[in-house]
Scaffold this motif. Structure first.
Motif, PDB file in Angstrom:
ATOM      1  N   LEU A   1      41.562  32.611  45.243  1.00  0.00           N
ATOM      2  CA  LEU A   1      40.892  31.428  46.197  1.00  0.00           C
ATOM      3  C   LEU A   1      39.392  31.483  46.213  1.00  0.00           C
ATOM      4  O   LEU A   1      38.720  30.367  46.126  1.00  0.00           O
ATOM      5  CB  LEU A   1      41.254  31.919  47.522  1.00  0.00           C
ATOM      6  N   ILE A   2      38.673  32.776  46.073  1.00  0.00           N
ATOM      7  CA  ILE A   2      37.404  32.776  46.088  1.00  0.00           C
ATOM      8  C   ILE A   2      36.538  32.099  44.865  1.00  0.00           C
ATOM      9  O   ILE A   2      35.908  31.281  44.745  1.00  0.00           O
ATOM     10  CB  ILE A   2      36.679  34.116  46.254  1.00  0.00           C
ATOM     11  N   ALA A   3      37.574  32.361  43.886  1.00  0.00           N
ATOM     12  CA  ALA A   3      37.041  31.746  42.494  1.00  0.00           C
ATOM     13  C   ALA A   3      37.143  30.118  42.587  1.00  0.00           C
ATOM     14  O   ALA A   3      36.061  29.603  42.126  1.00  0.00           O
ATOM     15  CB  ALA A   3      37.896  32.139  41.460  1.00  0.00           C
ATOM     16  N   ARG A   4      38.301  29.586  43.102  1.00  0.00           N
ATOM     17  CA  ARG A   4      38.206  28.114  43.423  1.00  0.00           C
ATOM     18  C   ARG A   4      37.378  27.770  44.483  1.00  0.00           C
ATOM     19  O   ARG A   4      36.868  26.346  44.212  1.00  0.00           O
ATOM     20  CB  ARG A   4      39.604  27.824  43.949  1.00  0.00           C
ATOM     21  N   ALA A   5      36.916  28.611  45.451  1.00  0.00           N
ATOM     22  CA  ALA A   5      35.814  28.081  46.257  1.00  0.00           C
ATOM     23  C   ALA A   5      34.474  28.095  45.840  1.00  0.00           C
ATOM     24  O   ALA A   5      33.513  27.618  46.473  1.00  0.00           O
ATOM     25  CB  ALA A   5      35.938  28.828  47.634  1.00  0.00           C
TER      26      ALA A   5
ATOM     27  N   THR B   1      37.949  30.595  36.155  1.00  0.00           N
ATOM     28  CA  THR B   1      37.607  31.035  34.731  1.00  0.00           C
ATOM     29  C   THR B   1      38.319  32.129  34.217  1.00  0.00           C
ATOM     30  O   THR B   1      39.031  32.926  34.920  1.00  0.00           O
ATOM     31  CB  THR B   1      35.990  31.267  34.710  1.00  0.00           C
ATOM     32  N   PRO B   2      38.402  32.458  32.874  1.00  0.00           N
ATOM     33  CA  PRO B   2      39.067  33.657  32.086  1.00  0.00           C
ATOM     34  C   PRO B   2      38.650  34.767  32.884  1.00  0.00           C
ATOM     35  O   PRO B   2      39.464  35.744  33.143  1.00  0.00           O
ATOM     36  CB  PRO B   2      38.771  33.336  30.735  1.00  0.00           C
ATOM     37  N   ARG B   3      37.360  35.097  33.255  1.00  0.00           N
ATOM     38  CA  ARG B   3      36.929  36.128  33.614  1.00  0.00           C
ATOM     39  C   ARG B   3      37.401  36.374  35.420  1.00  0.00           C
ATOM     40  O   ARG B   3      37.707  37.461  35.726  1.00  0.00           O
ATOM     41  CB  ARG B   3      35.417  36.218  33.587  1.00  0.00           C
ATOM     42  N   HIS B   4      37.562  35.414  35.970  1.00  0.00           N
ATOM     43  CA  HIS B   4      38.175  35.171  37.322  1.00  0.00           C
ATOM     44  C   HIS B   4      39.724  35.889  37.317  1.00  0.00           C
ATOM     45  O   HIS B   4      40.087  36.550  37.952  1.00  0.00           O
ATOM     46  CB  HIS B   4      38.124  34.213  38.206  1.00  0.00           C
ATOM     47  N   TRP B   5      40.514  35.330  36.364  1.00  0.00           N
ATOM     48  CA  TRP B   5      41.907  35.751  35.825  1.00  0.00           C
ATOM     49  C   TRP B   5      41.684  37.250  35.787  1.00  0.00           C
ATOM     50  O   TRP B   5      42.761  37.812  36.428  1.00  0.00           O
ATOM     51  CB  TRP B   5      42.276  34.805  34.891  1.00  0.00           C
ATOM     52  N   ARG B   6      40.952  37.589  34.956  1.00  0.00           N
ATOM     53  CA  ARG B   6      41.055  39.072  34.395  1.00  0.00           C
ATOM     54  C   ARG B   6      40.581  39.828  35.661  1.00  0.00           C
ATOM     55  O   ARG B   6      41.380  40.972  35.758  1.00  0.00           O
ATOM     56  CB  ARG B   6      40.122  39.205  33.515  1.00  0.00           C
TER      57      ARG B   6
END
Length: 323
Positions: free
Chosen positions: A55-59, A67-72
């Motif tokens: 959620l923070i990645a999307r926000a 992003t791939p790094r957020h996924w990881r």
């Protein structure tokens, strides 16, 4: 009241993909370790920690994309959390978690410790490969904080002189450190300012402490069937949580029972009565609400979006368990 599913809405499909990825990532050379790790992820759980990262990645990304790094990072966060649960179950000699047998029950303590160590090692490896030194430092500190919390808890068992400050510090190490560290890390991977990154840390810290206080409250307010363990289990084990610490202020005679480790047949029943008669439970509820309110305030550092609204709902979700 907010729907309990609402905070997960924007990342529900993402979380399902993440669970599948985790099972694929955690592949060990030894089949027993692989089986133990896969068993853990199949147990499910709400996925609050990776959901917060996503959620923070999307926000915080310009197009709201993960992003791939957020996924990881989300995967690393869940690996660290799951590894800590395996070790907790060994320490607590727990037979069941989330309605299924624990790893130490299915295999034995030795395999459970190794499975937990393996997950920590996997997390550290993937963390190093993010190639972001500040994020590596943040999550490495979390891996240090988790045993620190367990040690602090062990050293203060049946200690009626433990302070509220000690309790809150232990709650940070055990629960809030991972949420705060991964929240800030998610912002850093998006390139947010230092000020916003610090506010994301504050959000995770305060939400994590609220979460732990609510968890500790449920030990007194939920049924044994719901808990899957006896009411007052923390007290039985000598872990003095917020409701007990507040009750001790009103019923100092409880000290004697705690000092003798509730060894007399009626001690537990009497101690529970004092907790229920005191203001310990309502004061703990208010303490949880205070921390949750601070967590919500920190979110105003983010621009408005569906993801930010879901993070506000996550705060409500944590408090919903009070009812």
């Amino acid at each position: 009241m907010t729907s309990v599913l609402s905070p997960f809405g924007p990342v529900e499909a993402d979380l399902e993909r993440l669970r599948q990825n985790l099972t694929r990532l955690v592949s060990a050379k030894h089949p027993i370790l692989a089986m133990a790790a896969e068993h853990l992820f199949s147990a499910g759980g709400k996925g609050i920690r990776p959901a917060i990262v996503l959620l923070i990645a999307r926000a915080t990304t310009p197009d709201g994309e993960i992003t791939p790094r957020h996924w990881r990072l989300a995967e690393i966060t869940e690996m660290i959390h799951t590894a800590s649960l395996v070790h907790d179950d060994v320490i607590d000699a727990a037979d069941v978690r989330r309605g299924i047998d624990t790893v130490n029950t299915l295999f034995d303590n030795r395999i459970a410790v190794l499975a937990g160590d393996y997950l920590f090692g996997q997390a550290a490896w993937y963390l190093a490969n993010l190639d972001n030194l500040e994020v590596v430092k943040l999550l490495s500190k979390v891996i240090m904080d988790l045993p620190e919390g367990e040690v602090r808890q062990s050293l203060t068992r049946f200690d009626p002189d433990v302070s509220m400050e000690d309790y809150l510090a232990k709650s940070f190490y055990k629960t809030a450190s991972l949420i705060s560290g991964s929240s800030k890390a998610a912002g850093l991977l998006s390139g947010v300012s230092e000020e916003v990154a610090d506010r994301l840390f504050d959000f995770g810290r305060d939400l994590g402490i609220a979460f732990q206080i609510v968890d500790d409250l449920l030990d007194f307010t939920a049924s044994a069937e719901t808990l899957g363990k006896p009411v007052g289990s923390d007290l039985i084990q000598g872990n003095l949580t917020a409701p007990v610490l507040f009750a001790l202020e009103e019923f100092p005679q409880m000290r004697e029972l705690i000092l003798r480790e509730l060894s007399n047949p009626q001690d537990l029943k009497q101690a529970l009565e004092w907790v229920y008669q005191s203001e310990g439970i309502p004061r703990s509820r208010q303490l949880a609400r205070d921390y949750a309110q601070r967590a919500a305030e920190a979110l105003y550092s983010l621009p408005d979006s569906a993801a930010r609204r879901a993070l506000f709902q996550m705060v409500d979700y944590v408090l919903e368990r009070l009812h």
